[in-house]
Design a protein around this motif. Structure first.
Motif, PDB file in Angstrom:
ATOM      1  N   ALA A 134       0.833  -1.209   0.000  1.00 11.07           N
ATOM      2  CA  ALA A 134       0.000   0.000   0.000  1.00 11.07           C
ATOM      3  C   ALA A 134       0.867   1.260   0.000  1.00 11.07           C
ATOM      4  O   ALA A 134       0.500   2.270  -0.610  1.00 11.07           O
ATOM      5  N   ASP A 135       2.009   1.208   0.673  1.00 16.26           N
ATOM      6  CA  ASP A 135       2.932   2.353   0.643  1.00 16.26           C
ATOM      7  C   ASP A 135       3.360   2.652  -0.783  1.00 16.26           C
ATOM      8  O   ASP A 135       3.360   3.812  -1.233  1.00 16.26           O
ATOM      9  N   LEU A 136       3.748   1.610  -1.514  1.00 16.27           N
ATOM     10  CA  LEU A 136       4.204   1.806  -2.887  1.00 16.27           C
ATOM     11  C   LEU A 136       3.074   2.308  -3.781  1.00 16.27           C
ATOM     12  O   LEU A 136       3.293   3.158  -4.658  1.00 16.27           O
ATOM     13  N   ALA A 137       1.878   1.809  -3.571  1.00 16.16           N
ATOM     14  CA  ALA A 137       0.733   2.273  -4.360  1.00 16.16           C
ATOM     15  C   ALA A 137       0.492   3.758  -4.132  1.00 16.16           C
ATOM     16  O   ALA A 137       0.157   4.500  -5.063  1.00 16.16           O
ATOM     17  N   MET A 138       0.665   4.226  -2.899  1.00 12.45           N
ATOM     18  CA  MET A 138       0.513   5.648  -2.606  1.00 12.45           C
ATOM     19  C   MET A 138       1.613   6.456  -3.275  1.00 12.45           C
ATOM     20  O   MET A 138       1.350   7.499  -3.891  1.00 12.45           O
ATOM     21  N   VAL A 139       2.859   5.998  -3.182  1.00  8.59           N
ATOM     22  CA  VAL A 139       3.977   6.726  -3.797  1.00  8.59           C
ATOM     23  C   VAL A 139       3.749   6.887  -5.299  1.00  8.59           C
ATOM     24  O   VAL A 139       4.075   7.931  -5.879  1.00  8.59           O
ATOM     25  N   ALA A 140       3.147   5.890  -5.930  1.00 12.88           N
ATOM     26  CA  ALA A 140       2.901   5.941  -7.371  1.00 12.88           C
ATOM     27  C   ALA A 140       1.970   7.087  -7.756  1.00 12.88           C
ATOM     28  O   ALA A 140       1.958   7.514  -8.920  1.00 12.88           O
ATOM     29  N   THR A 141       1.208   7.626  -6.819  1.00 16.50           N
ATOM     30  CA  THR A 141       0.286   8.734  -7.114  1.00 16.50           C
ATOM     31  C   THR A 141       0.944  10.098  -6.948  1.00 16.50           C
ATOM     32  O   THR A 141       0.344  11.116  -7.312  1.00 16.50           O
ATOM     33  N   LEU A 142       2.158  10.138  -6.412  1.00 15.80           N
ATOM     34  CA  LEU A 142       2.833  11.405  -6.136  1.00 15.80           C
ATOM     35  C   LEU A 142       3.520  11.939  -7.388  1.00 15.80           C
ATOM     36  O   LEU A 142       3.712  11.197  -8.363  1.00 15.80           O
ATOM     37  N   PRO A 143       3.907  13.215  -7.389  1.00 20.80           N
ATOM     38  CA  PRO A 143       4.674  13.738  -8.534  1.00 20.80           C
ATOM     39  C   PRO A 143       5.895  12.876  -8.820  1.00 20.80           C
ATOM     40  O   PRO A 143       6.517  12.332  -7.896  1.00 20.80           O
ATOM     41  N   ALA A 144       6.260  12.764 -10.084  1.00 19.99           N
ATOM     42  CA  ALA A 144       7.340  11.861 -10.491  1.00 19.99           C
ATOM     43  C   ALA A 144       8.693  12.253  -9.912  1.00 19.99           C
ATOM     44  O   ALA A 144       9.618  11.441  -9.883  1.00 19.99           O
ATOM     45  N   THR A 145       8.818  13.496  -9.441  1.00 21.62           N
ATOM     46  CA  THR A 145      10.085  13.946  -8.857  1.00 21.62           C
ATOM     47  C   THR A 145      10.306  13.411  -7.445  1.00 21.62           C
ATOM     48  O   THR A 145      11.421  13.507  -6.921  1.00 21.62           O
ATOM     49  N   VAL A 146       9.269  12.869  -6.828  1.00 26.83           N
ATOM     50  CA  VAL A 146       9.398  12.328  -5.470  1.00 26.83           C
ATOM     51  C   VAL A 146      10.044  10.954  -5.549  1.00 26.83           C
ATOM     52  O   VAL A 146       9.532  10.049  -6.222  1.00 26.83           O
ATOM     53  N   GLY A 147      11.161  10.788  -4.862  1.00 26.06           N
ATOM     54  CA  GLY A 147      11.854   9.509  -4.879  1.00 26.06           C
ATOM     55  C   GLY A 147      11.319   8.565  -3.826  1.00 26.06           C
ATOM     56  O   GLY A 147      10.604   8.974  -2.897  1.00 26.06           O
ATOM     57  N   VAL A 148      11.671   7.301  -3.958  1.00 30.33           N
ATOM     58  CA  VAL A 148      11.259   6.297  -2.981  1.00 30.33           C
ATOM     59  C   VAL A 148      12.509   5.690  -2.353  1.00 30.33           C
ATOM     60  O   VAL A 148      13.431   5.272  -3.063  1.00 30.33           O
ATOM     61  N   ARG A 149      12.539   5.695  -1.034  1.00 28.79           N
ATOM     62  CA  ARG A 149      13.668   5.126  -0.286  1.00 28.79           C
ATOM     63  C   ARG A 149      13.226   3.763   0.232  1.00 28.79           C
ATOM     64  O   ARG A 149      12.234   3.653   0.964  1.00 28.79           O
ATOM     65  N   VAL A 150      13.968   2.731  -0.153  1.00 31.88           N
ATOM     66  CA  VAL A 150      13.526   1.359   0.076  1.00 31.88           C
ATOM     67  C   VAL A 150      14.427   0.687   1.104  1.00 31.88           C
ATOM     68  O   VAL A 150      15.629   0.557   0.891  1.00 31.88           O
ATOM     69  N   PRO A 151      13.861   0.234   2.221  1.00 31.34           N
ATOM     70  CA  PRO A 151      14.682  -0.419   3.240  1.00 31.34           C
ATOM     71  C   PRO A 151      15.017  -1.859   2.861  1.00 31.34           C
ATOM     72  O   PRO A 151      14.304  -2.506   2.089  1.00 31.34           O
ATOM     73  N   LYS A 152      16.163  -2.318   3.408  1.00 32.24           N
ATOM     74  CA  LYS A 152      16.535  -3.735   3.350  1.00 32.24           C
ATOM     75  C   LYS A 152      16.613  -4.305   1.935  1.00 32.24           C
ATOM     76  O   LYS A 152      16.260  -5.463   1.698  1.00 32.24           O
ATOM     77  N   VAL A 153      17.098  -3.512   0.980  1.00 32.67           N
ATOM     78  CA  VAL A 153      17.315  -4.082  -0.350  1.00 32.67           C
ATOM     79  C   VAL A 153      18.510  -5.026  -0.283  1.00 32.67           C
ATOM     80  O   VAL A 153      19.519  -4.734   0.356  1.00 32.67           O
ATOM     81  N   ALA A 154      18.374  -6.160  -0.923  1.00 33.28           N
ATOM     82  CA  ALA A 154      19.435  -7.170  -0.872  1.00 33.28           C
ATOM     83  C   ALA A 154      19.841  -7.676  -2.244  1.00 33.28           C
ATOM     84  O   ALA A 154      20.992  -8.064  -2.446  1.00 33.28           O
ATOM     85  N   VAL A 155      18.898  -7.699  -3.205  1.00 27.06           N
ATOM     86  CA  VAL A 155      19.191  -8.167  -4.562  1.00 27.06           C
ATOM     87  C   VAL A 155      18.465  -7.259  -5.551  1.00 27.06           C
ATOM     88  O   VAL A 155      17.550  -6.513  -5.189  1.00 27.06           O
ATOM     89  N   ALA A 156      18.865  -7.354  -6.823  1.00 29.80           N
ATOM     90  CA  ALA A 156      18.279  -6.502  -7.850  1.00 29.80           C
ATOM     91  C   ALA A 156      16.766  -6.684  -7.953  1.00 29.80           C
ATOM     92  O   ALA A 156      16.037  -5.729  -8.245  1.00 29.80           O
ATOM     93  N   ALA A 157      16.292  -7.890  -7.697  1.00 29.21           N
ATOM     94  CA  ALA A 157      14.852  -8.143  -7.791  1.00 29.21           C
ATOM     95  C   ALA A 157      14.058  -7.271  -6.819  1.00 29.21           C
ATOM     96  O   ALA A 157      12.910  -6.901  -7.103  1.00 29.21           O
ATOM     97  N   ASP A 158      14.656  -6.941  -5.661  1.00 29.18           N
ATOM     98  CA  ASP A 158      13.978  -6.062  -4.720  1.00 29.18           C
ATOM     99  C   ASP A 158      13.715  -4.699  -5.350  1.00 29.18           C
ATOM    100  O   ASP A 158      12.641  -4.109  -5.187  1.00 29.18           O
ATOM    101  N   VAL A 159      14.705  -4.192  -6.066  1.00 26.48           N
ATOM    102  CA  VAL A 159      14.565  -2.896  -6.735  1.00 26.48           C
ATOM    103  C   VAL A 159      13.557  -2.994  -7.879  1.00 26.48           C
ATOM    104  O   VAL A 159      12.712  -2.111  -8.058  1.00 26.48           O
TER     105      VAL A 159
END
Length: 275
Positions: A75-100
């Motif tokens: 749900a967090d990601l779905a909300m971020v998708a509605t924001l202006p495209a200039t807003v970045g997303v900071r993702v915790p605990k990334v471990a492999v490319a698939a997470d990104v």
């Protein structure tokens, strides 16, 4: 070239603090939905983000979402998708490319800022840094300490150097340092930041506005560095003006490309620190 020295975390469920953060001198404000927000406040925090962002159009902002494995991540990601495209997303605990890749599929082409907080993430830092869409990588040191069982600061030295090398190897900006959690130890913050600068970090995340000027000062080049950088650039310009391919400093030192690039970085950093 834009230099980011300060990032300021603020819990998105605290509208008063969030608005103060957005009006602060921080280069980037990180609206936090994760560690700084209690489980009961996760949904109100998420719902508050669009209003906060809209109140400060054009303000550099990132949203730190909850991990994909949590009850709130999707749900967090779905909300971020509605924001202006200039807003970045900071993702915790990334471990492999698939997470990104999963995040990018959910939020579109906006910048992804990966937080490496596990041993697996450190091992895969190079892979993460070169994953399309990643705009920066950084350590989340509290979780990493726990994952590695580290009790002393020196235990993180190799991990810190690893993310610096991984970022620069693929042309990403130098990583920002992790937060310094003791709000009352401003001298400790300054000394820690100076050490980080010597390791190749540029800038730092903060958790209170009073930390911002300390971070800026710690990452500012000193007068000697600035003078030397100006000498380097002046020597190169003089050589170019007379058509000489060899540039030499007044002390007889020959210049190479690496020295010129470093001089430009120092002058850019100095200009940002004076703003």
């Amino acid at each position: 070239m834009t230099v980011t020295l300060t990032q300021l975390y603020v819990p998105a469920d605290r509208a008063d603090r969030a608005h103060k953060a957005m009006a602060s001198s921080a280069d980037v404000v990180i609206l936090d939905l994760e560690d700084a927000v209690a489980p009961a406040a996760k949904v109100p925090a998420r719902d508050a983000v669009p209003e906060i962002v809209a109140a400060f159009p054009g303000r550099p902002v990132q949203v730190r979402v909850n991990a994909a494995s949590s009850p709130w991540g999707a749900a967090d990601l779905a909300m971020v998708a509605t924001l202006p495209a200039t807003v970045g997303v900071r993702v915790p605990k990334v471990a492999v490319a698939a997470d990104v890749n999963r995040v990018r599929d959910a939020v579109g082409g906006r910048d992804v800022h990966g937080l490496i907080e596990t041993a697996a993430g450190v091992e895969n830092a190079g892979e993460l840094a070169r994953t399309p869409g990643v705009a920066s990588i950084a350590l989340g040191e509290a979780d990493l300490r726990s994952d590695l069982g580290i009790s002393a600061d020196e235990g993180l030295a190799w991990c810190r150097q690893r993310v610096v090398v991984a970022a620069r190897a693929v042309g990403l900006p130098a990583p920002a340092m992790a937060v310094y959690t003791d709000l009352n130890d401003l001298e400790g913050l300054a000394e820690s930041s100076r050490r980080g600068r010597r390791l190749g970090f540029v800038g730092r995340a903060a958790i209170h506005p009073k930390q911002l000027p300390v971070i800026e000062a710690a990452f500012a080049p000193d007068d000697g560095e600035v003078a030397r950088a100006r000498e380097v650039i002046a020597a190169v310009e003089e050589a170019q003006a007379v058509g000489d391919g060899t540039a030499v400093l007044p002390d007889g030192a020959f210049l190479d490309v690496a020295m010129v690039d470093q001089a430009r970085r120092i002058l850019t950093l100095a200009a940002r620190a004076r703003e």
